[in-house]
Design an enzyme around this catalytic site. Structure first.
Site: not given
Ligand code: GAR
Length: 207
Positions: A12, A14, A90, A92-93, A107, A109
């Site tokens: 966490g 970010n 982690m 994938i929606l 997002n 990355h």
């Protein structure tokens, strides 16, 4: 006020960068209304708790991906979330979730997309790949989320140097410090001020 829901799975840092910039007034029109994790012991949840931000652990176990996405979406809608921020999330929606929050999911990355990204390329892996390839520059990307992993329109990128002797861990730390923790609050601020325009894949930052 932009109501943000942050989805997390790990440390966490970010999330912390967003919290810090809300607290120092840079994100003056944003509020985190919920932090959701798919991992029970994610340290990110402790960060939320320390700052009195509502948080939730929503387990995936026993649910199909569609059911899980539905549970997430219901929770976020119940909190009237305007913007969904994936900060080291982690999972994938699927297209159903993405449709419900169309153009409202971002997002971060840890590479310069389209390099070192896509399904299975997360966490330390993009940094390992950057070192294996021998690139001299890598970085971070903040992008809108679409159904394919890491494939949505790019909003902002920041380059970071790769140095001799870097390990994936050292490079990850530099990319976080020099790029991710700066870019993510910057993009959120722009969204909160309606300064981001998207036409097809092209994202323009208005002044
Ligand atoms: C960050 O480096 C983020 O960019 C990455 O996971 C880390 C999470 O760290 N995300 C991905 O690789 C997604 N494809 P954090 O939990 O300390 O923010």
């Amino acid at each position: 006020m932009l109501r943000i829901g942050v989805l997390v799975s790990g440390g966490g840092t970010n999330l912390q960068a967003i919290i810090d910039r809300i607290e120092d007034g840079y994100l003056d029109e944003s509020r985190i209304v919920t932090v959701v994790s798919n991992k029970e012991n994610a340290y990110a949840l402790e960060r939320a708790s320390k700052h009195n931000i509502p948080f939730e652990y929503i387990p995936k176990k026993g649910k199909s991906s569609d059911e899980y996405d539905g549970a997430l979406a219901e929770h976020l809608e119940s909190r009237k979330v305007d913007l969904v921020v994936l900060a080291g999330f982690m999972h994938i929606l699927g297209p159903g979730f993405i449709k419900r929050f169309e153009n409202r999911i971002i997002n971060v990355h840890p590479s310069l997309i389209p390099a070192f990204c896509g399904k299975g390329c997360y966490g330390l892996i993009p940094h390992q790949k950057a070192l294996d390839y021998g690139v001299k520059i890598t970085g971070a990307t903040v992008h809108f989320v679409e159904a394919n992993a890491d494939a949505g329109p790019v909003i902002m990128q920041k380059a970071v140097s790769v140095f001799e002797g870097d390990t994936p861990e050292i490079l990850q730390k530099r990319v976080m410090e020099e790029a991710e923790w700066k870019l993510l609050p910057e993009v959120i601020r722009l969204i909160s001020k309606n300064k981001i325009k998207m036409e097809g894949r092209k994202v323009t930052i208005l002044d």
